[in-house]
Design an enzyme around this catalytic site. Structure first.
Site, short mmCIF file in Angstrom:
data_model
loop_
_atom_site.label_atom_id
_atom_site.label_comp_id
_atom_site.label_asym_id
_atom_site.label_seq_id
_atom_site.Cartn_x
_atom_site.Cartn_y
_atom_site.Cartn_z
N LYS A 116 0.82 -1.22 0.00
CA LYS A 116 0.00 0.00 0.00
C LYS A 116 0.85 1.27 0.00
O LYS A 116 0.35 2.36 -0.21
CB LYS A 116 -0.88 -0.04 1.27
N THR B 42 5.50 -12.31 14.71
CA THR B 42 6.48 -11.78 15.65
C THR B 42 6.50 -12.59 16.95
O THR B 42 5.50 -13.21 17.32
CB THR B 42 6.13 -10.31 15.97
N ASP B 43 7.61 -12.50 17.67
CA ASP B 43 7.69 -13.13 18.99
C ASP B 43 6.84 -12.38 20.02
O ASP B 43 6.57 -12.90 21.11
CB ASP B 43 9.14 -13.24 19.48
N GLU B 44 6.41 -11.15 19.67
CA GLU B 44 5.70 -10.33 20.67
C GLU B 44 4.34 -10.92 21.04
O GLU B 44 3.76 -10.57 22.06
CB GLU B 44 5.55 -8.89 20.17
N TYR C 105 -0.41 -3.70 19.01
CA TYR C 105 0.32 -4.33 17.88
C TYR C 105 0.37 -5.84 18.07
O TYR C 105 -0.04 -6.60 17.19
CB TYR C 105 1.74 -3.76 17.79
N LYS D 30 -1.37 -8.92 15.87
CA LYS D 30 -0.59 -9.99 15.23
C LYS D 30 -1.03 -11.35 15.78
O LYS D 30 -1.13 -12.33 15.03
CB LYS D 30 0.91 -9.79 15.45
P1 NAD Z 1 7.39 -2.29 8.01
O1 NAD Z 1 6.49 -1.43 8.83
O2 NAD Z 1 8.78 -1.81 7.72
O3 NAD Z 1 6.71 -2.58 6.59
C1 NAD Z 1 5.36 -2.90 6.45
C2 NAD Z 1 5.01 -2.80 4.97
O4 NAD Z 1 3.63 -3.17 4.83
C3 NAD Z 1 5.17 -1.40 4.40
O5 NAD Z 1 5.80 -1.46 3.13
C4 NAD Z 1 3.72 -0.91 4.25
O6 NAD Z 1 3.55 0.01 3.17
C5 NAD Z 1 2.99 -2.22 3.99
N1 NAD Z 1 1.58 -2.15 4.38
C6 NAD Z 1 1.06 -1.69 5.54
N2 NAD Z 1 -0.29 -1.78 5.52
C7 NAD Z 1 -0.62 -2.32 4.32
C8 NAD Z 1 -1.86 -2.67 3.72
N3 NAD Z 1 -3.04 -2.47 4.35
N4 NAD Z 1 -1.84 -3.24 2.49
C9 NAD Z 1 -0.66 -3.43 1.83
N5 NAD Z 1 0.53 -3.10 2.35
C10 NAD Z 1 0.55 -2.55 3.59
O7 NAD Z 1 7.40 -3.69 8.73
P2 NAD Z 1 8.58 -4.75 8.93
O8 NAD Z 1 9.35 -4.38 10.11
O9 NAD Z 1 9.26 -4.96 7.64
O10 NAD Z 1 7.73 -6.04 9.31
C11 NAD Z 1 7.21 -6.89 8.28
C12 NAD Z 1 6.46 -8.03 8.93
O11 NAD Z 1 7.32 -8.76 9.80
C13 NAD Z 1 5.29 -7.57 9.79
O12 NAD Z 1 4.22 -8.47 9.59
C14 NAD Z 1 5.81 -7.65 11.20
O13 NAD Z 1 4.77 -7.90 12.11
C15 NAD Z 1 6.77 -8.82 11.10
N6 NAD Z 1 7.90 -8.80 12.04
C16 NAD Z 1 8.68 -7.68 12.16
C17 NAD Z 1 9.79 -7.71 13.03
C18 NAD Z 1 10.71 -6.53 13.15
O14 NAD Z 1 11.61 -6.55 14.01
N7 NAD Z 1 10.60 -5.50 12.34
C19 NAD Z 1 10.05 -8.86 13.79
C20 NAD Z 1 9.22 -9.97 13.63
C21 NAD Z 1 8.15 -9.93 12.75
P1 TYD Z 2 11.40 -1.06 18.92
O1 TYD Z 2 12.52 -0.90 17.94
O2 TYD Z 2 10.25 -0.11 18.87
O3 TYD Z 2 10.90 -2.58 18.80
P2 TYD Z 2 9.86 -3.42 19.74
O4 TYD Z 2 9.09 -2.48 20.57
O5 TYD Z 2 9.03 -4.09 18.72
O6 TYD Z 2 10.72 -4.35 20.53
O7 TYD Z 2 11.99 -0.99 20.40
C1 TYD Z 2 13.03 -1.84 20.83
C2 TYD Z 2 13.26 -1.57 22.31
O8 TYD Z 2 13.77 -0.25 22.46
C3 TYD Z 2 11.98 -1.63 23.12
O9 TYD Z 2 12.26 -2.20 24.40
C4 TYD Z 2 11.58 -0.17 23.29
C5 TYD Z 2 12.92 0.55 23.30
N1 TYD Z 2 12.90 1.93 22.73
C6 TYD Z 2 13.38 2.99 23.48
O10 TYD Z 2 13.85 2.83 24.62
N2 TYD Z 2 13.32 4.25 22.93
C7 TYD Z 2 12.81 4.46 21.67
O11 TYD Z 2 12.77 5.64 21.22
C8 TYD Z 2 12.34 3.35 20.91
C9 TYD Z 2 11.77 3.54 19.53
C10 TYD Z 2 12.40 2.09 21.48
#
Ligand code: NAD
Ligand code: TYD
Length: 352
Positions: free
Chosen positions: A36, A132-134, A158, A162
């Site tokens: 999107k 996610t592990d969350e 969030y 998930k």
């Molecule tokens: P991100 O926020 O960087 O990217 C999300 C993407 O999804 C974006 O390109 C956005 O434009 C697209 N998107 C959002 N809503 C949409 C919709 N309604 N239709 C189509 N596209 C849409 O996220 P990320 O960090 O790359 O995470 C990707 C996936 O992996 C997610 O499902 C997240 O829950 C999972 N995940 C992320 C992490 C992490 O550390 N970032 C860890 C474990 C799992």
């Molecule tokens: P984040 O990158 O938002 O990932 P998640 O909440 O999914 O684990 O945050 C990683 C850790 O860092 C989390 O414990 C929250 C902390 N954090 C801060 O202390 N300050 C910040 O500005 C942000 C964005 C995260």
């Protein structure tokens, strides 16, 4: 075998690594990236592959059922790797409905589209849901790890969204026989991550001499995995994972936030040729995140034992690579942090 894979969210952080990997590794596949382009989606992440013959980009919403129906039919989609999501905990605290819409309803729309298109002809089909592990909630400091059997206990909007999407995916497997796999991964880091997440935000702030807002006492623990290791695990599970199964993905790499932040400060200062300790004063303790999970840590032994996956990078090496990438790609960061970003950041920061 030739495959036509629909990757959702491929313009985001992890999705762009997955798309790049698939397009490069499987020239015979067609990779259709449906995104999107929300604030988190960025086509600049995919410059390397944008003109490849085995790649198509479609701008659209996973909640758009007509569009999904059309994409499944037009491209004879036989595999889905579903990453599209709203992904930032802090945003979910301010706007939970958007998270329910995309993460829950969007996943459901995608499941229905796959169910309808494949209609019982499951052979050679796969729906891979990336989670996610969350969803498992928070651990104490007792050394316990999340396994695939850990009870779901999400705390943030969030993680609740998930968790709900994971349940729907399993329900479609158990009820209709849809050939699903689910992966639950720990915190990712690496190039192309939007600078609202800890690591890119802090690298950028250190560079610009801005405060580093550490939530609470900085004692929360996260288990960090280099994003390309995650993409490699997704490729493996998509192709070789057992239908109906869940695989945890993690780096066995736990860090207290404050220790990780100190490594970031030292690394950025060193690479910018600043004196050691020059940016230590930027560390600023701020009000804790509401519902802040204390510790996440993943047990990924199942993935290792069944499919032979292991993380390839040591954390120190991964952080060095990551910091270098952000410093060398300042134009990418400047582009993202222009426009609405600044006012959003100010609003978020004012809330802390
Ligand atoms: P991100 O926020 O960087 O990217 C999300 C993407 O999804 C974006 O390109 C956005 O434009 C697209 N998107 C959002 N809503 C949409 C919709 N309604 N239709 C189509 N596209 C849409 O996220 P990320 O960090 O790359 O995470 C990707 C996936 O992996 C997610 O499902 C997240 O829950 C999972 N995940 C992320 C992490 C992490 O550390 N970032 C860890 C474990 C799992
Ligand atoms: P984040 O990158 O938002 O990932 P998640 O909440 O999914 O684990 O945050 C990683 C850790 O860092 C989390 O414990 C929250 C902390 N954090 C801060 O202390 N300050 C910040 O500005 C942000 C964005 C995260």
């Amino acid at each position: 075998m030739k495959r036509n894979i629909l990757v959702t969210g491929g313009a985001g952080f992890i999705g762009s690594h997955v798309v790049r990997r698939l397009v490069n590794a499987y020239p015979d596949y067609l990779v259709v990236n449906l995104d999107k382009l929300t604030y988190a989606g960025n086509l600049a992440n995919l410059k390397e592959v944008e003109n490849r013959p085995n790649y198509r980009f479609v701008k659209g919403d996973i909640c758009d059922r007509e569009l999904l129906r059309d994409l499944f039919a037009r491209h004879a989609i036989d595999g889905v790797i579903h990453l599209a999501a709203e992904s930032h905990v802090d945003r979910s605290i301010h706007d939970p409905l958007t998270f329910a819409r995309t993460n829950v309803m969007g996943t459901l729309a995608l499941l229905e589209a796959a169910h309808e298109a494949w209609n019982g002809a499951w052979e050679g089909k796969r729906f891979h849901h990336v989670s996610t592990d969350e969803v498992y909630g928070a651990l104490g400091f007792d050394g316990t790890l999340f396994t695939e059997r850990t009870r779901y206990d999400p705390h943030s909007p969030y993680s609740a969204s998930k968790a709900s999407s994971d349940h729907f995916v399993r329900a479609f497997h158990d009820t209709y026989g849809l050939p699903t796999v689910v992966t639950n991964c720990s915190n990712n880091y690496g190039p192309y991550q939007f600078p609202e997440k800890l690591i890119p935000l802090f690298i950028n702030n250190i560079r610009h001499g801005r405060p580093l807002p550490v939530y609470g006492k900085g004692e929360n623990v996260r288990d960090w995995l280099y994003v390309e290791d995650h993409a490699r695990a997704l490729d493996l599970v998509f192709h070789e994972g057992h239908t109906g199964e869940t695989y945890n993905i993690g780096g066995f790499n736990e860090w207290r936030n404050i220790d990780l932040i100190r490594v970031l400060v030292r690394t950025v200062d060193r690479l910018l040729g600043r004196e050691e300790g020059a940016s230590d004063g930027l560390i600023t303790y701020v009000t804790d995140r509401a519902g802040h999970d204390l510790r996440y840590a993943i047990d990924s032994r199942k993935l290792k034992d069944e499919l032979g996956w292991e993380p390839s990078l040591q954390f120190e090496e991964g952080i060095e690579k990551t910091v270098k990438w952000y410093l060398e790609n300042q134009a990418w960061m400047d582009e993202i942090t222009s426009g609405d970003y600044e006012s959003y950041y100010e609003r978020m920061y004012a809330n802390r």
